[in-house]
Design a protein around this motif. Structure first.
Motif, PDB file in Angstrom:
ATOM      1  N   GLN A  78      -4.507 -23.262  26.811  1.00 42.16           N
ATOM      2  CA  GLN A  78      -3.172 -22.741  26.524  1.00 42.16           C
ATOM      3  C   GLN A  78      -2.323 -22.783  27.781  1.00 42.16           C
ATOM      4  OE1 GLN A  78      -4.018 -18.873  24.703  1.00 42.16           O
ATOM      5  NE2 GLN A  78      -3.257 -19.677  22.777  1.00 42.16           N
ATOM      6  N   THR A 106      -3.326 -20.638  19.645  1.00 44.13           N
ATOM      7  CA  THR A 106      -3.030 -22.013  19.279  1.00 44.13           C
ATOM      8  C   THR A 106      -3.164 -22.900  20.508  1.00 44.13           C
ATOM      9  OG1 THR A 106      -1.524 -21.249  17.557  1.00 44.13           O
ATOM     10  CG2 THR A 106      -1.290 -23.534  18.256  1.00 44.13           C
ATOM     11  N   TYR A 107      -3.900 -23.985  20.346  1.00 48.63           N
ATOM     12  CA  TYR A 107      -4.217 -24.905  21.434  1.00 48.63           C
ATOM     13  C   TYR A 107      -3.797 -26.312  21.036  1.00 48.63           C
ATOM     14  CZ  TYR A 107      -7.109 -20.968  22.849  1.00 48.63           C
ATOM     15  OH  TYR A 107      -7.540 -19.709  23.213  1.00 48.63           O
ATOM     16  N   ASP A 108      -3.259 -27.063  21.989  1.00 48.96           N
ATOM     17  CA  ASP A 108      -2.864 -28.445  21.743  1.00 48.96           C
ATOM     18  C   ASP A 108      -4.064 -29.374  21.901  1.00 48.96           C
ATOM     19  OD1 ASP A 108       0.073 -28.296  21.409  1.00 48.96           O
ATOM     20  OD2 ASP A 108       0.029 -27.531  23.461  1.00 48.96           O
ATOM     21  N   GLU A 160      -3.410 -30.336  12.242  1.00 49.79           N
ATOM     22  CA  GLU A 160      -3.777 -28.936  12.429  1.00 49.79           C
ATOM     23  C   GLU A 160      -5.226 -28.734  11.999  1.00 49.79           C
ATOM     24  OE1 GLU A 160      -2.260 -25.412   9.842  1.00 49.79           O
ATOM     25  OE2 GLU A 160      -0.757 -25.757  11.410  1.00 49.79           O
ATOM     26  N   LYS A 173      -2.624 -29.332  16.631  1.00 54.97           N
ATOM     27  CA  LYS A 173      -2.879 -27.945  17.036  1.00 54.97           C
ATOM     28  C   LYS A 173      -4.239 -27.503  16.521  1.00 54.97           C
ATOM     29  CE  LYS A 173       1.411 -27.250  18.540  1.00 54.97           C
ATOM     30  NZ  LYS A 173       1.710 -27.177  19.930  1.00 54.97           N
TER      31      LYS A 173
END
Length: 177
Positions: free
Chosen positions: A102, A156-158, A69, A173
C-alpha cells in the motif's frame, strides 16, 4: 363420434404427459449442468488445506488480465497461478504478477522496473523488492507459474504486470477483507 372424442381426449392427455416429462428432463439436465459449471476459482484446494485460497489469473497477448479485482480474506495463504493464455514469447510479450505494498506509486514503480529491468526476462529489479508483497517470474505464451503468499492486512493493494509498457493496461486491485 363418441370414440373419436375418447381418442382426442386420450391423445391430448398423452401429449400433456409427454410435455410434462420433457420439462422435467430439461430441469434435471439444467440442474446438473449448473452444478458442474458453478465452481468458484477462489475455493480451498482440499479439505485438509482449508486455509489456502486458490486464485487463477489469466493474461493474454492483448495485454490484459482477466480479473481487475480479486477479493481474499486477510491472513489466508493465497496460491495464485498466473496463466499466459497468449501465444507470443516472453521476449516480446512477457507477463508477470507483481503485488505492491500500500502507498506504492504504481507509475513510478513501473517506470523504474522498466529502467532497471534486464531483457529478455525483465524480472522485478532487486532495488524494487522492498515495495513488493509478492511476485511471479515473467512467463511467455502457453506458460504458467504459481506462487504462494499470505494475504496482508485488510485493505486494497495494487497489482500489475511490470513487463515494459504493460502496467498501464495490466493492473488490478487485490481487496483484502
Amino acid at each position: 363420434m363418441k370414440k373419436l372424442k375418447q381418442l382426442s381426449v386420450a391423445a391430448i392427455a398423452g401429449m400433456m404427459m409427454v410435455a410434462c416429462g420433457q420439462n422435467k428432463t430439461e430441469e434435471q439436465v439444467s440442474t446438473t449442468a449448473e452444478t458442474e459449471t458453478v465452481t468458484p476459482v477462489e475455493q480451498p484446494a482440499a479439505a485438509q488445506d482449508q486455509d489456502t485460497i486458490e486464485v487463477a489469473l489469466n493474461a493474454e497477448d492483448a495485454m490484459k488480465f482477466d480479473k481487475s479485482e480479486i477479493k481474499v480474506p486477510a491472513g489466508k495463504l493465497i496460491r495464485l497461478t498466473l496463466h499466459h493464455v497468449g501465444k507470443l514469447p516472453k521476449s516480446s510479450m512477457g507477463h508477470n504478477f507483481v503485488l505492491l505494498k500500500q502507498g506504492t506509486d504504481v507509475t513510478a514503480f513501473a517506470t523504474k522496473a522498466v529502467q532497471e529491468g534486464k531483457a529478455p526476462d525483465f524480472e522485478v529489479p532487486e532495488s524494487l523488492l522492498p515495495e513488493v508483497i509478492a511476485h511471479t517470474k515473467t512467463i511467455g505464451g502457453g506458460e504458467s507459474v504459481t506462487i504462494e503468499f499470505t494475504a496482508p492486512e485488510a485493505g486494497t493493494y495494487d497489482y500489475i504486470c511490470s513487463f515494459p509498457g504493460h502496467a498501464a493496461m495490466m493492473n488490478g486491485k487485490l481487496i483484502v477483507e
